[in-house]
Motif scaffolding. Structure first.
Motif, PDB file in Angstrom:
ATOM      1  N   LEU A  10     -27.525  54.361 -86.972  1.00 19.41           N
ATOM      2  CA  LEU A  10     -28.481  54.187 -88.188  1.00 19.41           C
ATOM      3  C   LEU A  10     -29.969  53.599 -87.534  1.00 19.41           C
ATOM      4  O   LEU A  10     -31.024  53.982 -88.393  1.00 19.41           O
ATOM      5  N   GLU A  11     -30.131  52.963 -86.469  1.00 19.94           N
ATOM      6  CA  GLU A  11     -31.468  52.710 -85.792  1.00 19.94           C
ATOM      7  C   GLU A  11     -31.896  54.192 -85.484  1.00 19.94           C
ATOM      8  O   GLU A  11     -33.193  54.393 -85.653  1.00 19.94           O
ATOM      9  N   VAL A  12     -31.207  54.880 -85.109  1.00 23.88           N
ATOM     10  CA  VAL A  12     -32.051  56.403 -84.350  1.00 23.88           C
ATOM     11  C   VAL A  12     -32.397  57.147 -85.695  1.00 23.88           C
ATOM     12  O   VAL A  12     -33.021  57.884 -85.645  1.00 23.88           O
ATOM     13  N   GLN A  13     -31.661  57.049 -86.841  1.00 22.97           N
ATOM     14  CA  GLN A  13     -32.058  57.862 -88.025  1.00 22.97           C
ATOM     15  C   GLN A  13     -33.389  57.537 -88.585  1.00 22.97           C
ATOM     16  O   GLN A  13     -34.041  58.315 -88.974  1.00 22.97           O
ATOM     17  N   LYS A  14     -33.713  56.258 -88.291  1.00 22.17           N
ATOM     18  CA  LYS A  14     -35.118  55.686 -88.684  1.00 22.17           C
ATOM     19  C   LYS A  14     -36.212  56.435 -87.685  1.00 22.17           C
ATOM     20  O   LYS A  14     -37.310  56.069 -88.113  1.00 22.17           O
ATOM     21  N   MET A  15     -35.893  56.903 -86.742  1.00 22.76           N
ATOM     22  CA  MET A  15     -36.944  57.440 -85.646  1.00 22.76           C
ATOM     23  C   MET A  15     -37.534  58.794 -86.310  1.00 22.76           C
ATOM     24  O   MET A  15     -38.534  59.249 -85.684  1.00 22.76           O
ATOM     25  N   LEU A  36     -28.065  60.580 -79.021  1.00 21.38           N
ATOM     26  CA  LEU A  36     -28.077  60.461 -80.458  1.00 21.38           C
ATOM     27  C   LEU A  36     -28.649  61.064 -81.247  1.00 21.38           C
ATOM     28  O   LEU A  36     -28.503  61.608 -82.526  1.00 21.38           O
ATOM     29  N   GLN A  37     -30.092  61.254 -80.940  1.00 19.10           N
ATOM     30  CA  GLN A  37     -31.064  62.135 -81.697  1.00 19.10           C
ATOM     31  C   GLN A  37     -30.588  63.696 -81.679  1.00 19.10           C
ATOM     32  O   GLN A  37     -30.621  64.186 -82.602  1.00 19.10           O
ATOM     33  N   PRO A  58     -36.546  71.852 -92.047  1.00 22.37           N
ATOM     34  CA  PRO A  58     -35.531  71.238 -91.381  1.00 22.37           C
ATOM     35  C   PRO A  58     -34.151  71.336 -92.467  1.00 22.37           C
ATOM     36  O   PRO A  58     -34.554  71.777 -93.602  1.00 22.37           O
ATOM     37  N   ARG A  59     -33.222  70.761 -92.145  1.00 26.77           N
ATOM     38  CA  ARG A  59     -31.808  70.580 -92.998  1.00 26.77           C
ATOM     39  C   ARG A  59     -32.445  69.361 -93.846  1.00 26.77           C
ATOM     40  O   ARG A  59     -33.061  68.550 -93.493  1.00 26.77           O
ATOM     41  N   PHE A  60     -32.290  69.565 -95.242  1.00 26.35           N
ATOM     42  CA  PHE A  60     -32.759  68.547 -96.121  1.00 26.35           C
ATOM     43  C   PHE A  60     -31.532  67.183 -95.835  1.00 26.35           C
ATOM     44  O   PHE A  60     -30.553  67.279 -96.091  1.00 26.35           O
ATOM     45  N   THR A  61     -32.171  66.103 -95.731  1.00 34.36           N
ATOM     46  CA  THR A  61     -31.625  64.866 -95.787  1.00 34.36           C
ATOM     47  C   THR A  61     -32.619  63.982 -96.679  1.00 34.36           C
ATOM     48  O   THR A  61     -33.612  63.869 -96.127  1.00 34.36           O
ATOM     49  N   GLU A  62     -32.029  62.962 -97.371  1.00 38.80           N
ATOM     50  CA  GLU A  62     -32.715  62.084 -98.028  1.00 38.80           C
ATOM     51  C   GLU A  62     -33.402  60.976 -97.138  1.00 38.80           C
ATOM     52  O   GLU A  62     -34.418  60.434 -97.400  1.00 38.80           O
ATOM     53  N   ARG A  63     -32.649  60.823 -95.906  1.00 36.12           N
ATOM     54  CA  ARG A  63     -33.362  59.800 -94.954  1.00 36.12           C
ATOM     55  C   ARG A  63     -34.454  60.328 -94.640  1.00 36.12           C
ATOM     56  O   ARG A  63     -35.438  59.646 -94.334  1.00 36.12           O
ATOM     57  N   LEU A  64     -34.480  61.596 -93.879  1.00 36.89           N
ATOM     58  CA  LEU A  64     -35.802  62.223 -93.424  1.00 36.89           C
ATOM     59  C   LEU A  64     -36.899  62.139 -94.424  1.00 36.89           C
ATOM     60  O   LEU A  64     -37.699  61.993 -94.153  1.00 36.89           O
TER      61      LEU A  64
END
Length: 334
Positions: A117-122, A96-97, A165-171
């Motif tokens: 959703l959990e993996v995004q937080k890692m 998933l990562q 990296p690719r821009f994402t608001e989560r990151l």
């Protein structure tokens, strides 16, 4: 600004708009072919084994998923494929990562999963908390840099984002929780990705050698000029390593003995003790001279933009590996 060594250079030379590297041509062909194959929806590659995960025809063979989750992904017929489904929770998380990091979103699950959703937080992911604490893999590789790896380094004198990296608001939010970004160091012109979005979001100072400045990076705050070396605060040194491109520069994290190499030097997929000179845009002989320069620096980690990381027991082993590589390559380009 704690960047030392005299770097500001007012001269900007616009790039030749009709100049294309072999890498960009190959990537363009691959994108066109995969786009044609994906008309009517992305198609699963037949090389995938049956199960939860699969890779589609948009894969650009960047190698990201294969080193992030080698138990699951393998290179088959020039692209990545799932050759074994995850057999435990750890392998599933790694897959998933890799899914989130794929620059072309070519990795899928047969059904949506809330686990994502959990993996995004890692992210960003610690690389080795025991040996190189505070050094992270950002994930979210960018298609604009052909899937290059970017890194995040926490430091009391200011955190550093290495390449984009690719821009994402989560990151972005996750990085803010780790203290944000003071400097964005761009190793060379190929891996600048979404640098403008990150610069605006993090309000950080970008650093790039003037030899690699192009139209898209003309507004970079700090342009290195000359051959350096330059220092960032106390613990980081910028080493001029031309050859892959005119303005390639490595970031040396002295206390942890880590070298961020961009596309200057990387491990190969075939062996963690072999190196690659792929996609050279300037001069292979000059790149080899720049590699020889690295014999003078004590590091045990090579963290590249593309392909594989390399680790050594000590500086002697590192120098032996580099000397062997140079002895093989230098006569070919003499």
């Amino acid at each position: 600004m704690a960047l030392l060594g005299g770097f500001l250079c007012p001269i900007y030379r616009p790039p030749n708009p009709f100049s294309f590297t072999s890498r960009s041509r190959a990537a363009g062909r691959r994108f066109a072919e995969s786009a044609t194959a994906a008309v009517g929806g992305r198609r699963k590659r037949p090389q995938n084994v049956e199960g939860e995960f699969f890779v589609d025809h948009q894969c650009i063979d960047c190698d990201t998923c294969r080193w992030m989750a080698p138990e699951v992904f393998t290179r088959v017929d020039g692209m990545s494929a799932v050759t074994r489904q995850p057999s435990c929770e750890e392998e599933r998380i790694k897959a998933l990562q890799a899914l989130l990091s794929c620059p072309t979103s070519s990795i899928h699950t047969e059904r949506p999963t809330n686990k994502i959703l959990e993996v995004q937080k890692m992210f960003p992911l610690p690389i080795d908390e025991q040996n190189i604490p505070g050094v992270y893999h950002c994930g979210y590789h960018s298609e604009r840099s052909y899937g290059a790896t970017s890194y995040f380094v926490t430091h009391p004198e200011g955190n550093i984002l290495v390449d984009s990296p690719r821009f994402t608001e989560r990151l972005a939010r996750n990085i803010e929780m780790l203290g944000g970004v003071r400097y964005m160091f761009l190793t060379h012109k190929d891996d600048v990705g979404d640098h403008e979005k990150w610069s605006k979001r993090m309000r950080c100072e970008r650093i790039l050698h003037s030899g690699d400045v192009e139209l898209s990076t003309a507004d970079v705050e700090n342009k290195l000029c000359g051959e350096g070396p330059w220092d960032i605060a106390t613990d980081f040194k910028l080493i001029y390593t031309p050859g892959h491109t005119e303005g390639s520069v490595c970031l040396y994290y002295k206390p942890l003995k880590v070298l961020f190499t961009g596309d200057h030097l990387c491990g190969s997929e075939e062996s963690d003790r072999a190196f690659s000179l792929a996609y050279n845009q300037q001069s292979v002989s000059l790149q080899l001279k720049s590699i020889r320069k690295l014999l003078d620096f004590d590091f045990q980690w090579i963290l590249p933009g593309h392909r594989r990381r390399v680790t050594y027991r000590d500086n002697q082993e590192k120098n032996s590996a580099l000397e062997a590589f140079l002895a093989w390559q230098e006569p070919l380009y003499a």
